[in-house]
Design a protein around this motif. Structure first.
Motif, PDB file in Angstrom:
ATOM      1  N   VAL A 125       2.326   8.809   7.767  1.00 13.07           N
ATOM      2  CA  VAL A 125       2.233   7.988   8.858  1.00 13.07           C
ATOM      3  C   VAL A 125       0.878   7.229   8.752  1.00 13.07           C
ATOM      4  O   VAL A 125       0.793   6.003   9.333  1.00 13.07           O
ATOM      5  CB  VAL A 125       2.186   9.082  10.171  1.00 13.07           C
ATOM      6  N   ALA A 126      -0.138   7.556   8.362  1.00 14.34           N
ATOM      7  CA  ALA A 126      -1.343   7.278   8.360  1.00 14.34           C
ATOM      8  C   ALA A 126      -1.243   5.952   7.309  1.00 14.34           C
ATOM      9  O   ALA A 126      -1.842   4.851   7.538  1.00 14.34           O
ATOM     10  CB  ALA A 126      -2.462   8.064   7.658  1.00 14.34           C
ATOM     11  N   LEU A 127      -0.419   5.994   6.360  1.00 14.73           N
ATOM     12  CA  LEU A 127      -0.342   4.794   5.449  1.00 14.73           C
ATOM     13  C   LEU A 127       0.427   3.655   6.162  1.00 14.73           C
ATOM     14  O   LEU A 127       0.004   2.503   5.990  1.00 14.73           O
ATOM     15  CB  LEU A 127       0.790   5.272   4.052  1.00 14.73           C
ATOM     16  N   ALA A 174       1.574  -2.423   0.914  1.00 14.83           N
ATOM     17  CA  ALA A 174       3.119  -2.104   1.174  1.00 14.83           C
ATOM     18  C   ALA A 174       2.913  -0.415   0.657  1.00 14.83           C
ATOM     19  O   ALA A 174       2.254  -0.043  -0.258  1.00 14.83           O
ATOM     20  CB  ALA A 174       4.116  -2.761   0.458  1.00 14.83           C
ATOM     21  N   PHE A 175       3.846   0.330   1.355  1.00 15.77           N
ATOM     22  CA  PHE A 175       3.977   1.572   0.713  1.00 15.77           C
ATOM     23  C   PHE A 175       5.416   2.001   0.811  1.00 15.77           C
ATOM     24  O   PHE A 175       6.415   1.502   1.647  1.00 15.77           O
ATOM     25  CB  PHE A 175       3.218   2.569   1.513  1.00 15.77           C
ATOM     26  N   SER A 176       6.047   2.920   0.024  1.00 15.38           N
ATOM     27  CA  SER A 176       7.313   3.433  -0.087  1.00 15.38           C
ATOM     28  C   SER A 176       7.280   4.733  -0.605  1.00 15.38           C
ATOM     29  O   SER A 176       6.236   5.353  -1.182  1.00 15.38           O
ATOM     30  CB  SER A 176       8.025   2.390  -1.157  1.00 15.38           C
ATOM     31  N   HIS A 177       8.600   5.164  -0.402  1.00 14.49           N
ATOM     32  CA  HIS A 177       8.730   6.674  -0.925  1.00 14.49           C
ATOM     33  C   HIS A 177       9.631   6.403  -2.375  1.00 14.49           C
ATOM     34  O   HIS A 177      10.642   5.633  -2.255  1.00 14.49           O
ATOM     35  CB  HIS A 177       9.642   7.591  -0.140  1.00 14.49           C
ATOM     36  N   GLU A 198      -8.230   1.593  -3.159  1.00 12.04           N
ATOM     37  CA  GLU A 198      -9.074   2.611  -3.105  1.00 12.04           C
ATOM     38  C   GLU A 198      -9.769   2.534  -1.527  1.00 12.04           C
ATOM     39  O   GLU A 198     -10.021   3.486  -1.002  1.00 12.04           O
ATOM     40  CB  GLU A 198     -10.312   2.502  -4.357  1.00 12.04           C
ATOM     41  N   ILE A 199     -10.020   1.307  -1.143  1.00 13.43           N
ATOM     42  CA  ILE A 199     -10.665   1.211   0.098  1.00 13.43           C
ATOM     43  C   ILE A 199      -9.678   1.638   1.129  1.00 13.43           C
ATOM     44  O   ILE A 199      -9.853   2.248   2.128  1.00 13.43           O
ATOM     45  CB  ILE A 199     -11.082  -0.249   0.396  1.00 13.43           C
ATOM     46  N   ALA A 200      -8.357   1.304   0.942  1.00 12.92           N
ATOM     47  CA  ALA A 200      -7.468   1.816   1.962  1.00 12.92           C
ATOM     48  C   ALA A 200      -7.239   3.358   1.893  1.00 12.92           C
ATOM     49  O   ALA A 200      -7.267   3.915   2.906  1.00 12.92           O
ATOM     50  CB  ALA A 200      -5.857   1.202   1.567  1.00 12.92           C
ATOM     51  N   SER A 244      -7.970  10.054   9.038  1.00 14.24           N
ATOM     52  CA  SER A 244      -7.135  11.473   9.302  1.00 14.24           C
ATOM     53  C   SER A 244      -7.725  12.721   8.880  1.00 14.24           C
ATOM     54  O   SER A 244      -7.267  13.773   9.252  1.00 14.24           O
ATOM     55  CB  SER A 244      -5.908  11.098   8.427  1.00 14.24           C
ATOM     56  N   GLY A 245      -8.842  12.512   8.097  1.00 19.58           N
ATOM     57  CA  GLY A 245      -9.209  13.962   7.606  1.00 19.58           C
ATOM     58  C   GLY A 245      -8.728  14.504   6.432  1.00 19.58           C
ATOM     59  O   GLY A 245      -8.792  15.551   5.991  1.00 19.58           O
ATOM     60  N   ILE A 246      -7.591  13.737   6.138  1.00 15.70           N
ATOM     61  CA  ILE A 246      -6.686  14.328   5.035  1.00 15.70           C
ATOM     62  C   ILE A 246      -7.433  13.952   3.661  1.00 15.70           C
ATOM     63  O   ILE A 246      -7.505  12.970   3.327  1.00 15.70           O
ATOM     64  CB  ILE A 246      -5.333  14.015   4.820  1.00 15.70           C
TER      65      ILE A 246
END
Ligand SMILES: Nc1nc2c(ncn2[C@@H]2O[C@H](COP(=O)(O)OP(=O)(O)OP(=O)(O)O)[C@@H](O)[C@H]2O)c(=O)[nH]1
Ligand SMILES: [Mg+2]
Length: 691
Positions: free
Chosen positions: A416-418, A429-432, A450-452, A460-462
């Protein structure tokens, strides 16, 4: 008083990383009295570079809009990132403005980013000012840098003469007006007559400028030939239209440490760069039709969302360029891309404490608006009855991928954060990845990812980290074996387990996948247990033979078997099938296959040798080279594993001018040393499992 499009200038400030863009924007804000005090370059006193990540990296990591008034003109400046992997933001900023300032450091000169950005500016046909900054820097090498700038294959023309360089830098003289800004100790709009020692140089540079301007227009050339000079009026008008048409690129000088000379730059912006309504019509589409939209207030409304910023507390802010018409708070618009209705909330301008609401935004203005529901970066919003979608330059595809690793059970939250990060940064972009169950984040380079991730962790604290993505290797066999036994036999007391099968295993051509053939005759294995054998084989196929990757391009033929009328079962034949496959594979010489991608690399022809040499060193196989003009397109097959770090390497070899595309094409044998390493690192144990 409401501002009119003719009083607005929209400019993107672009340049190589660290060239001095943000400092220059700050100097302009200071001179225009937006910034309260004079900051030294790098002292971020007016809200620029203020995110925790920007402070940590001492760099601009996303575009920012600032607005200043210079006389009665409103200047919207977009300060952009220079970092190569963050240029998706910069590219969109260029789509939203009517002119660009290309910043070059007097210390570092023309760099890869300078060349790439200048190419984009010229492709977008944007009027451009070239500003050589850091003139006060002790390592400034002004004459060389002027030559490098002139080498950019563009109609560069000098419009200022700097006084001194490095520690002796005092400011600049405008050759067009003869105004001089030479009192660093008295910043602000101070002018002085041209000092005697610069008069000759100023006259020479003015002569060249008159030459250059006259050369862009026949009528001016005639007058120049008759009178031997141009009037100031002619020079002004000629320069304005030549710059608007891309026939001239004025070169200016600045120091953000001594911002007095920056007044000359602001004067040039308002006098020479076109106003928002003088720009060419916007090119776009209405439905499927190509169309043009004049950039004026009397047209129906269209607006481009060119940047999205999400703050964990304040929520989503969109940066909107009004392309045509007049935008009001509460306007009901349609987002053509997604066919969703959007209601505009408040319109705002100014950053930090300077932020204030606006009653309207006229064509040409750039504003912030909060809480857009659907519009994403790059979307055009328009009047429902007059839909319009701005055509944008294609963005570089995200080809640099890493897996995002986190503790078990947190993957959903990270996903969700991504998703939110992708909304903000159009270059991400992101994918599973189904097979490896990895979350894959892709972008233009390492720094961007890295910045992302830093942002993700803060918001998110994750805790999570980046790792190399798992390459989807495959396994196969290379020799045929026949009649291999797989047996399950447990007949000690009570209800036993019994099942025996015999299989042939043979390699198939690449791309055939897995084939199972039932060749049982005479009921040596009863019908109902044949699928059980197949299930066991399939399980072994999916678990691999040497490194744990699925086995492909093999055929299993079930040829014989034995059963017991009481003790045979589905479970027993599954185990038999599994064991038969493992046993057959041991004798059929299993090997690793690696994914091969097809790359198309487009480079300046002079870099072709280097690029081909590098592809060879990556075990690439060059398929063709096509020369067209001064660029060459190289097509090659390259192992996917060899392309993970390609972007920065290509940028280095081609000074930022190379581009490439990648598509997975086929699988091929891994070279033995690579195979050995992967097998060793996989820790795979080929022991036949006991039930
Ligand atoms: N001496 C001197 N140093 C400058 C000047 N302009 C910028 N610098 C220094 O150069 C470095 C980079 O300046 P920035 O303004 O952040 O450069 P930028 O182009 O915005 O950098 P990115 O946003 O990261 O691409 C800082 O350390 C500044 O202090 C200048 O005019 N004179
Ligand atoms: Mg910056």
């Amino acid at each position: 008083m409401a501002i009119k499009p003719e009083d607005i200038r929209n400019i993107a400030v672009v340049g190589h990383k660290g060239s001095g863009k943000t400092s220059l924007v700050e100097a302009m804000l200071y001179l225009a009295k937006v910034a309260p005090r004079r900051g030294k370059p790098g002292d971020r006193s007016c809200g620029l570079d203020d995110s925790p990540e920007e402070k940590a990296h001492v760099a601009t990591l996303e575009s920012r809009l600032v607005t200043l008034m210079w006389g009665d003109k409103k200047v919207n400046l977009i300060d952009t990132p220079g970092e190569a992997s963050l240029l998706a933001d910069t590219r969109l900023a260029l789509a939203a403005v009517d002119g660009a300032i290309l910043v070059v450091s007097a210390k570092s000169g023309v760099e890869t980013g300078t060349e790439r950005l200048f190419r984009w500016i010229r492709e977008s046909q944007l009027p451009c000012l070239m500003v050589v900054t850091k003139m006060d820097d002790e390592h400034a090498r002004v004459d060389e840098v002027i030559e490098e700038v002139r080498g950019l294959k563009a109609p560069i023309t000098q419009v200022q003469v700097p006084s001194g360089a490095g520690p002796s830098y005092r400011g600049v003289v405008s050759v067009r007006t003869g105004k001089a800004w030479l009192k660093p100790e008295a910043p602000g709009v101070d002018s002085a007559p041209v000092p005697d020692e610069l008069k000759e140089q100023v006259a020479a540079v003015r002569g060249k400028l008159v030459d250059d301007v006259a050369g862009t227009d026949d009528a001016l050339a005639d007058r120049y030939l008759t009178d031997g000079d141009l009037t100031d009026d002619d020079l002004d008008r000629g320069a304005r239209s030549a710059v608007a048409g891309g026939k001239l690129v004025p070169m200016l000088f600045a120091s953000s440490a001594m911002p007095n000379g920056v007044a000359g730059l602001l004067n040039t912006i308002v006098r020479v760069l076109p106003s928002a309504d003088q720009r060419p019509a916007w090119k776009g589409t209405a439905g499927k039709e190509e169309t043009e939209r004049p950039p004026t207030a009397d047209q129906p409304l269209a607006a481009l969302v060119f940047k999205t910023h999400i703050d964990p507390h304040a929520g989503k802010t969109s940066y909107v360029r009004v392309l045509s018409g007049v935008l009001h708070p509460d306007a009901q618009l349609i987002c053509v891309g997604t066919n969703q209705r959007e209601r505009i909330a408040q319109l705002q301008q100014g950053i930090g404490k300077d932020a204030r609401p606006l009653p309207e935004a006229v064509a040409g203005d750039i504003v912030f608006t909060a809480k857009l529901k659907y519009a994403r970066t790059g979307d055009t919003l328009s009047d429902e009855k007059h839909p319009f979608t701005l055509t944008l330059a294609s963005r570089p595809p995200p080809l640099y991928s890493r897996s995002v690793q986190t503790a078990k059970g947190l993957e959903e939250k990270v996903a969700v954060a991504l998703q939110r990060l992708v909304e903000e940064d159009p270059g991400l972009a992101f994918s599973h990845q189904e097979e490896s169950r990895e979350l894959i984040m892709s972008g233009l380079g390492a720094m961007q990812l890295e910045i992302a991730l830093e942002r993700l962790r803060r918001r998110s604290g994750i805790d999570c980290k980046l790792g190399p993505p798992r390459i989807p290797y495959r396994e196969t066999v290379t020799r045929k074996v026949t009649n291999v036994e797989g047996k399950q036999k447990k007949q000690t007391g009570g209800h036993g387990q019994f099942g025996v099968c015999y299989i042939d295993l043979e390699p198939l051509p690449r791309g055939s996948g897995f084939v199972f053939e039932d060749a049982i005759v005479g009921g040596v294995i009863p019908r109902q247990f044949i699928p059980s054998v197949e299930k066991g084989v399939v399980r072994a196929v999916s678990q691999g033979l040497i490194a744990g990757y699925p086995v492909v391009d093999v055929k299993v033929r079930l040829v014989d078997g034995k059963y017991h009328s009481v003790d045979s079962s589905d479970a027993a034949f599954q185990v038999a099938g599994f064991r038969a496959f493992r046993a057959a594979a041991a004798g059929s010489h299993p090997v690793l296959l690696e994914p091969i991608v097809k790359m198309e690399v487009t480079v300046p022809s002079e870099s072709m040798g280097d690029v081909v040499g590098d592809l060879n060193s990556r075990h690439g196989k060059v398929l063709s080279t096509n020369i067209s003009g001064d660029t060459t397109m190289i097509a090659a097959y390259v192992p996917l594993a060899q392309t993970l770090e390609y972007e920065p390497v290509l940028t280095g070899m081609t000074r930022g001018r190379g581009t490439f595309t990648i598509s997975v094409d086929h699988y091929d044998f891994c070279p033995p040393p690579v195979q050995e390493k992967i097998v060793r690192e996989s820790g795979f144990k080929a022991v036949v499992e006991e039930d």
